[in-house]
Design a protein around this motif. Sequence first.
Motif, PDB file in Angstrom:
ATOM      1  N   SER A  38     -14.984   2.108  51.701  1.00 53.71           N
ATOM      2  CA  SER A  38     -13.966   3.194  50.878  1.00 53.71           C
ATOM      3  C   SER A  38     -14.494   3.094  49.711  1.00 53.71           C
ATOM      4  N   GLU A  40     -13.855   4.833  46.785  1.00 52.59           N
ATOM      5  CA  GLU A  40     -12.620   4.687  45.408  1.00 52.59           C
ATOM      6  C   GLU A  40     -11.731   3.995  45.512  1.00 52.59           C
ATOM      7  N   TYR A  41     -11.632   3.055  46.448  1.00 52.20           N
ATOM      8  CA  TYR A  41     -11.857   1.705  46.061  1.00 52.20           C
ATOM      9  C   TYR A  41     -11.783   0.687  45.116  1.00 52.20           C
ATOM     10  N   CYS A  51      -4.527  -0.253  49.805  1.00 46.32           N
ATOM     11  CA  CYS A  51      -5.768  -0.069  49.668  1.00 46.32           C
ATOM     12  C   CYS A  51      -5.729   1.556  51.355  1.00 46.32           C
ATOM     13  N   CYS A  55      -7.053   5.069  51.023  1.00 46.93           N
ATOM     14  CA  CYS A  55      -7.536   6.125  51.656  1.00 46.93           C
ATOM     15  C   CYS A  55      -7.183   7.616  51.659  1.00 46.93           C
ATOM     16  N   GLU A  58      -8.288  10.475  49.954  1.00 50.76           N
ATOM     17  CA  GLU A  58      -9.127  10.613  50.377  1.00 50.76           C
ATOM     18  C   GLU A  58      -9.124  11.773  51.484  1.00 50.76           C
ATOM     19  N   GLY A  64      -5.898   2.966  55.821  1.00 51.86           N
ATOM     20  CA  GLY A  64      -6.608   2.525  55.336  1.00 51.86           C
ATOM     21  C   GLY A  64      -5.971   0.356  55.580  1.00 51.86           C
ATOM     22  N   CYS A  73     -11.646  -2.641  50.548  1.00 52.70           N
ATOM     23  CA  CYS A  73     -10.868  -1.272  51.729  1.00 52.70           C
ATOM     24  C   CYS A  73     -11.260  -0.550  52.313  1.00 52.70           C
ATOM     25  N   TYR A  74     -11.460  -0.914  53.995  1.00 51.16           N
ATOM     26  CA  TYR A  74     -11.779  -0.124  54.805  1.00 51.16           C
ATOM     27  C   TYR A  74     -10.941   1.567  55.168  1.00 51.16           C
ATOM     28  N   CYS A  75     -11.119   2.335  55.165  1.00 51.30           N
ATOM     29  CA  CYS A  75     -10.656   3.560  55.509  1.00 51.30           C
ATOM     30  C   CYS A  75     -10.842   3.791  56.607  1.00 51.30           C
TER      31      CYS A  75
END
Length: 79
Positions: A38, A40-41, A51, A55, A58, A64, A73-75
């Motif tokens: 991410s 933005e995180y 998270c 996500c 976005e 996420g 954090c992974y979207c």
Amino acid sequence: MEGPSRSISALVLLMLVLLTIEIETMAEEEHRIYESKSSEYRGVCLLDANCDNICKAEPILTGGHCHGFFHNCYCTKPC
């Protein structure tokens, strides 16, 4: 008479096996997920819900989760 009925049974069985393989292949393709870190995180990602909310805000991202050694954090989005 047993010859034709065995051939038909074998053909039906072969068709079922091929259909099962095709359905599994389609299911695997549907479950492919693209992941990206991410943008933005900010900070350490401890709660998947936080998270996920970032996500989803976005564009074109569907969710996420937190993972990795540094708890990033992974979207996610479908491929």
